[in-house]
Design a protein around this motif. Structure first.
Motif, PDB file in Angstrom:
ATOM      1  N   LEU A 174     -20.932  28.765   9.001  1.00 28.82           N
ATOM      2  CA  LEU A 174     -21.316  28.440  10.374  1.00 28.82           C
ATOM      3  C   LEU A 174     -22.826  28.426  10.586  1.00 28.82           C
ATOM      4  O   LEU A 174     -23.298  28.149  11.691  1.00 28.82           O
ATOM      5  N   GLY A 175     -23.580  28.741   9.548  1.00 20.64           N
ATOM      6  CA  GLY A 175     -25.034  28.706   9.658  1.00 20.64           C
ATOM      7  C   GLY A 175     -25.658  29.945  10.266  1.00 20.64           C
ATOM      8  O   GLY A 175     -26.782  29.902  10.773  1.00 20.64           O
ATOM      9  N   PHE A 176     -24.942  31.074  10.235  1.00 18.83           N
ATOM     10  CA  PHE A 176     -25.440  32.304  10.840  1.00 18.83           C
ATOM     11  C   PHE A 176     -26.341  33.125   9.911  1.00 18.83           C
ATOM     12  O   PHE A 176     -26.856  34.167  10.326  1.00 18.83           O
ATOM     13  N   LEU A 177     -26.511  32.702   8.659  1.00 21.04           N
ATOM     14  CA  LEU A 177     -27.203  33.555   7.699  1.00 21.04           C
ATOM     15  C   LEU A 177     -28.630  33.942   8.113  1.00 21.04           C
ATOM     16  O   LEU A 177     -29.020  35.103   7.938  1.00 21.04           O
ATOM     17  N   PRO A 178     -29.451  33.041   8.633  1.00 22.43           N
ATOM     18  CA  PRO A 178     -30.795  33.477   9.047  1.00 22.43           C
ATOM     19  C   PRO A 178     -30.753  34.600  10.086  1.00 22.43           C
ATOM     20  O   PRO A 178     -31.511  35.573   9.986  1.00 22.43           O
TER      21      PRO A 178
ATOM     22  N   THR B  16     -13.490  35.087   0.472  1.00 25.10           N
ATOM     23  CA  THR B  16     -14.173  34.539  -0.699  1.00 25.10           C
ATOM     24  C   THR B  16     -15.595  35.091  -0.729  1.00 25.10           C
ATOM     25  O   THR B  16     -16.140  35.501   0.297  1.00 25.10           O
ATOM     26  N   LEU B  17     -16.189  35.083  -1.896  1.00 23.31           N
ATOM     27  CA  LEU B  17     -17.555  35.591  -2.056  1.00 23.31           C
ATOM     28  C   LEU B  17     -18.432  34.497  -2.656  1.00 23.31           C
ATOM     29  O   LEU B  17     -18.967  34.621  -3.753  1.00 23.31           O
ATOM     30  N   ASP B  18     -18.550  33.390  -1.916  1.00 22.64           N
ATOM     31  CA  ASP B  18     -19.333  32.272  -2.426  1.00 22.64           C
ATOM     32  C   ASP B  18     -20.394  31.868  -1.402  1.00 22.64           C
ATOM     33  O   ASP B  18     -20.699  32.622  -0.480  1.00 22.64           O
ATOM     34  N   ASN B  19     -20.922  30.677  -1.559  1.00 19.61           N
ATOM     35  CA  ASN B  19     -21.957  30.133  -0.676  1.00 19.61           C
ATOM     36  C   ASN B  19     -23.130  31.093  -0.556  1.00 19.61           C
ATOM     37  O   ASN B  19     -23.661  31.574  -1.548  1.00 19.61           O
ATOM     38  N   GLY B  20     -23.520  31.401   0.677  1.00 20.97           N
ATOM     39  CA  GLY B  20     -24.686  32.251   0.877  1.00 20.97           C
ATOM     40  C   GLY B  20     -24.406  33.722   0.782  1.00 20.97           C
ATOM     41  O   GLY B  20     -25.319  34.537   0.992  1.00 20.97           O
ATOM     42  N   VAL B  21     -23.167  34.104   0.496  1.00 18.78           N
ATOM     43  CA  VAL B  21     -22.823  35.514   0.438  1.00 18.78           C
ATOM     44  C   VAL B  21     -23.602  36.210  -0.675  1.00 18.78           C
ATOM     45  O   VAL B  21     -24.040  37.360  -0.525  1.00 18.78           O
TER      46      VAL B  21
ATOM     47  N   VAL C 271     -20.774  49.199  17.407  1.00 22.97           N
ATOM     48  CA  VAL C 271     -20.931  47.888  18.028  1.00 22.97           C
ATOM     49  C   VAL C 271     -20.283  46.851  17.117  1.00 22.97           C
ATOM     50  O   VAL C 271     -20.616  46.764  15.931  1.00 22.97           O
ATOM     51  N   VAL C 272     -19.342  46.080  17.684  1.00 23.87           N
ATOM     52  CA  VAL C 272     -18.738  44.950  16.986  1.00 23.87           C
ATOM     53  C   VAL C 272     -19.335  43.691  17.615  1.00 23.87           C
ATOM     54  O   VAL C 272     -19.125  43.441  18.803  1.00 23.87           O
ATOM     55  N   ALA C 273     -20.076  42.913  16.849  1.00 28.28           N
ATOM     56  CA  ALA C 273     -20.906  41.873  17.459  1.00 28.28           C
ATOM     57  C   ALA C 273     -20.864  40.566  16.697  1.00 28.28           C
ATOM     58  O   ALA C 273     -20.662  40.531  15.485  1.00 28.28           O
ATOM     59  N   CYS C 274     -21.077  39.485  17.454  1.00 29.96           N
ATOM     60  CA  CYS C 274     -21.403  38.191  16.865  1.00 29.96           C
ATOM     61  C   CYS C 274     -22.928  38.100  16.783  1.00 29.96           C
ATOM     62  O   CYS C 274     -23.634  38.613  17.664  1.00 29.96           O
ATOM     63  N   PRO C 275     -23.473  37.463  15.754  1.00 30.53           N
ATOM     64  CA  PRO C 275     -24.913  37.524  15.512  1.00 30.53           C
ATOM     65  C   PRO C 275     -25.781  37.016  16.657  1.00 30.53           C
ATOM     66  O   PRO C 275     -26.814  37.620  16.966  1.00 30.53           O
TER      67      PRO C 275
END
Length: 512
Positions: free
Chosen positions: A164-168, A189-194, A129-133
């Protein structure tokens, strides 16, 4: 350099890659495959266009094909999360020709389209499955998909999902997958919430960094064109009327829509891509750009990540982006996989400081030129004869929407691309518009003894047909550079822009 076979890919997969013209691994693939094929958690960092997609697609396919388990209804064996619908679609397009020889099935899950076909495919059983959250979470809540059988989870463009705010939502989805499964994370990149995702879900991951987002691309030229605001459109028309594909970026959805109309009115076949379009229209316009039906795609940053179209020769920042990362990702739509490309940023006096800071942070040293319409540099940046399409006349008949989102020119028996259930509504709206215009015409026409009010239906239809058939006087143009395009744009309001806008609005209505 090692071959795919030497890296451990199974023979059927190597053969399937060869049929796609892929015979040598990119550096990011050669670096990560030994670990991904061994089942290790892997962090892969590489700039856009570096080959990250095959970097995770190949181990997913190889490990599923070699595994003892088989697909079950509603329980996929692999999950790939992507931030945008277009990226999910392109990942699936990379998977399908390689999955078929291995007997594996894949599908996409994202919003903006009907959920029922997705539910049916999940019920039938898929391996990948290839999905958007967002839409995937909906299917999880409704019980149409369970992730307890997922063996491999991939996060693609994880930093963009964080932006985009998808982390939760991503965390909730990841929590539903088995902790013993393999996790792969690929990003520019591997920054922010990653970092949060890495610490929470990955077990002793191996980091491979190849060509970071800040690395300069040797085959990419960067130019800044310093111009007056009134010269922005003529310069854009000149550049986009040249042969080849051009991707134009704007900051806002309204700017993308307005600029597309102006380019179409100037004779440049262009389509738009932004968040206000429904999924059907977005897919249709992207296909038109990919096939060459439309040479120019005007887009917001929705196209800055993951969108891959072969042979984009020119990227134009019609509006310079706010962040340097957006500049790099936008620019990465050209000069991909070793090809060459040109990046042009349009800059007015008020934007000088912002553009200077932008390019400095991006690690780019562009060539800056002050110019106006007709400058010789424009022909160097976009070589070739300028051609302009003939804009169709305004037609009040129901629009027949083509693959480009524009209304094709006439012809009986040509079927509309709109779904059957929508055609009646489109006809009624169009006929209503025609009646209103005919009433306005009758009220404005002087009468003799009341005869003008008793015009026959046949005469009215004949007059309407004559008006619709009349071509735009200035529509027929050949080469002539920016001056001709700009003059035409200033002298008329083209029916082509209206037809295009009607097509995209129809597509957006169908997708809602």
């Amino acid at each position: 350099m090692s071959t795919f076979a030497e890296l451990g890919l199974p023979t059927p997969l190597v053969a399937a890659l060869a049929t796609q013209g892929v015979t040598e691994p990119f550096p990011i693939q050669a670096a990560t495959l030994p670990h991904t094929l061994a089942g290790r958690d892997v962090l892969g960092r590489g700039r856009t266009g570096s080959g990250k997609t095959y970097g995770f697609v190949l181990p997913v396919l190889a490990r599923l094909a070699a595994g003892p388990t088989r697909r079950k209804p509603g329980r996929p064996r692999a999950l790939i999360l992507a931030p945008t619908r277009e990226l999910a679609t392109q990942i699936e397009a990379s998977i399908l020709p390689l999955a078929r020889p291995l007997g594996l099935k894949a599908t996409t899950i994202f919003g903006g389209v009907s959920a029922n076909p997705q539910i049916t495919r999940l019920r039938d059983g898929v391996d990948i499955v290839v999905a958007c959250p967002g839409r995937l979470a909906d299917h999880m809540r409704s019980g149409h998909v369970k992730l307890d059988a997922v063996e491999i989870t991939v996060l693609d463009e994880a930093d963009h999902m964080a932006d985009l705010g998808f982390l939760p939502e991503v965390r909730r989805i990841m929590d539903a997958t088995p902790s013993r499964g393999q996790r792969l994370l690929f990003s520019a990149t591997l920054d922010n919430g990653v970092d949060v995702l890495v610490k929470r879900f990955m077990d002793d991951p191996v980091l491979h960094s190849v060509d970071s987002a800040q690395s300069p691309v040797a085959t990419m030229e960067h130019h800044v064109l310093h111009l007056e605001e009134t010269h922005r459109l003529p310069v854009l028309v000149d550049l986009t009327a040249a042969p080849g594909r051009t991707l134009v970026f704007t900051r806002t959805k309204s700017r993308a829509k307005a600029l597309t109309r102006k380019l179409v009115a100037s004779g440049v076949p262009a389509v738009e891509l932004h968040g206000n379009l429904g999924q059907n229209a977005r897919t249709r316009n992207l296909e038109a750009f990919s096939s060459g039906t439309a040479r120019t795609l005007v887009a917001t940053d929705i196209a800055a990540r993951g969108i891959h179209v072969d042979d984009v020769r020119l990227v134009i920042h019609a509006d310079p982006p706010v962040e340097h990362k957006a500049y790099l990702h936008r620019s990465g739509r050209t000069a991909r996989a070793g090809a060459s490309g040109t990046v042009v940023t349009l800059m007015t006096d008020a934007q000088v400081r912002d553009v200077r800071d932008l390019t400095r942070k991006a690690g780019i040293k562009p060539t800056t030129t002050q110019l106006g319409p007709g400058h010789p540099l424009l022909a160097e940046l976009a070589p070739g004869e300028r051609t302009f399409s003939k804009a169709p006349a305004v037609d009040n008949r129901p629009k027949k929407v083509s693959a480009t989102g524009a209304a094709p020119g006439g012809g009986r028996g040509r079927r509309s691309a709109a779904p059957k259930e929508n055609r009646g509504g489109q006809r009624s709206r169009a006929n209503g518009q025609a009646r209103r215009e005919d009433q306005q015409q009758r009220s404005a026409t002087p009468t003799r003894g009341g005869q003008g009010q008793r015009r026959s239906t046949g005469a009215t239809k004949a007059a309407g047909t004559a008006r619709a058939a009349a071509p735009a006087a200035s529509g027929r143009r050949t080469s002539g550079g920016a001056a001709a395009g700009a003059q035409a744009a200033g002298n008329r309001r083209s029916g082509g822009a209206a037809a295009f806008s009607a097509g995209t609005r129809a597509g957006a209505r169908r997708s809602r």
